[in-house]
Design an enzyme around this catalytic site. Structure first.
Site, PDB file in Angstrom:
ATOM      1  CG  ASP A 143      -2.045   0.982   1.138  1.00 19.63           C
ATOM      2  OD1 ASP A 143      -2.264   1.528   0.036  1.00 19.63           O
ATOM      3  OD2 ASP A 143      -2.718   1.203   2.150  1.00 19.63           O
ATOM      4  CD  GLU A 146      -8.575   5.826  -5.873  1.00 20.21           C
ATOM      5  OE1 GLU A 146      -9.589   6.077  -5.230  1.00 20.21           O
ATOM      6  OE2 GLU A 146      -7.555   5.329  -5.369  1.00 20.21           O
ATOM      7  CB  THR A 177     -11.014   1.879  -3.430  1.00 20.47           C
ATOM      8  OG1 THR A 177     -10.217   2.272  -2.308  1.00 20.47           O
ATOM      9  CG2 THR A 177     -11.459   3.101  -4.198  1.00 20.47           C
ATOM     10  CG  PHE A 205     -10.509   1.961   3.211  1.00 22.20           C
ATOM     11  CD1 PHE A 205     -10.418   1.104   2.139  1.00 22.20           C
ATOM     12  CD2 PHE A 205     -10.008   3.246   3.067  1.00 22.20           C
ATOM     13  CE1 PHE A 205      -9.837   1.490   0.946  1.00 22.20           C
ATOM     14  CE2 PHE A 205      -9.419   3.657   1.884  1.00 22.20           C
ATOM     15  CZ  PHE A 205      -9.325   2.777   0.817  1.00 22.20           C
ATOM     16  CE  LYS A 240      -7.320   1.795  -4.826  1.00 23.49           C
ATOM     17  NZ  LYS A 240      -6.270   2.228  -3.867  1.00 23.49           N
TER      18      LYS A 240
END
Length: 317
Positions: A17, A92, A152, A174, A128
């Protein structure tokens, strides 16, 4: 005794990450995931000035806008990551498109085309997309086209069900941000097993495995190694360099906590449409607030990255 990181590798696919390539080389994850925040931080490190120089030089030569140069920079970062990790790299879609189905689809196609121009196939990339209702509908179209999606900013079972119904390749619940919300609301203290982020992922994992859903569950946004250890055995876990380092330095025993053969008690199957999705989100203050906050933060950091590119372009003029 091997490290907890090495033990974790035997039961879970490790994803980095970060946009910091040196950290990725050090810990050798299978996949890598980025977002505007991570790229904004990495782009300011001297080690990656060559990527900035290339994108800015291209912008000066072609007269491209700061937005176009920023998009090129993001793809260049992703392309470099594909040379380091053997698996997938997540890129993303602009967070400001989170409520626009058509624009999200168009941007995803642009990203895939940009990678293809660099000789990188779509099988190496995950797109994403924020886990809004519109994001799920966009993902459904993209998945039918063979473009795999990473949903996400996911904080609830309702979002996980919408992603599964869309046939999304992967979801990123998350964990740490769920924990943050509950602590701020006065909850806790929590252990690894009672952490609300952990229990949320365990519930989603059980739902998917029990009901035969193929979408990959990748826990994300961890605050401590206890959260990671409590999800050992999850399909994938995306972990920051700091926590990867702590796991690598710890030689204690790590027990598997999640298994597809024994996923634990699962919520009943949910039939979801747009109205029921929006109602379930309305009833979940945490998920609603954290989704909105996350979209705003990603949009802000993308704007900051574009401002940085604009300054670089001006200096190169």
């Amino acid at each position: 005794m091997t490290s907890k990181l090495d033990q974790l590798r035997t039961m879970t696919t490790i994803v980095a990450d970060t946009g910091d390539m040196e950290s990725i080389r050090a810990y050798q994850p299978t996949d890598s995931t980025t977002n505007p925040t991570l790229i904004f931080k990495a782009a300011q490190l001297p080690a990656y000035s060559y990527l900035f120089d290339e994108a800015v030089g291209w912008g000066r030569k072609t007269g491209a806008s700061p937005v176009a140069v920023t998009e090129r920079l993001i793809i260049d970062f992703g392309a470099e990551l594909t040379r380091i990790v053997p698996g997938r790299v997540s890129t993303e879609v602009d967070a400001t498109l989170s409520f626009d189905v058509a624009a999200t689809i168009a941007k995803a196609r642009e990203i895939i085309a940009a990678y293809a121009e660099r000789g990188i196939g779509r099988e190496r990339i995950l797109i994403k997309i924020a886990s809004t209702w519109e994001g799920a509908q966009a993902a459904a179209t993209l998945q039918r086209e063979g473009v795999d999606c990473n949903m996400t900013l996911l904080f609830s079972l309702a979002q996980a069900v919408a992603a599964a119904d869309a046939g999304a390749f992967l979801i990123s619940p998350f964990v740490g941000r769920i924990f943050d919300w509950h602590v701020k609301a006065g909850g806790g203290p929590y252990t690894g097993d009672t952490d609300p982020g952990v229990t949320s992922v365990r519930s989603i994992y059980a739902y998917y495995k029990t009901h035969g859903i193929k979408t990959v569950v990748m826990g994300a946004s961890f605050r401590n190694t206890g959260e990671i250890e409590a999800l050992a055995g999850c399909d994938r876990l995306t972990i920051s360099p700091d926590l990867l380092h702590k796991l690598a330095d710890d030689s204690g025993m790590l027990a598997r906590r999640l298994s597809p053969q024994a996923p634990g008690p699962a919520p009943a199957k949910i039939a979801l449409d747009e109205k029921s999705f929006r109602w379930l989100m309305n009833e979940d203050a945490m998920a609603t607030e954290k989704l909105a906050e996350g979209i705003r933060a990603f949009a802000k950091d993308l704007a900051s990255l574009r401002e940085l590119v604009s300054r670089k372009l001006a200096l190169a003029a």
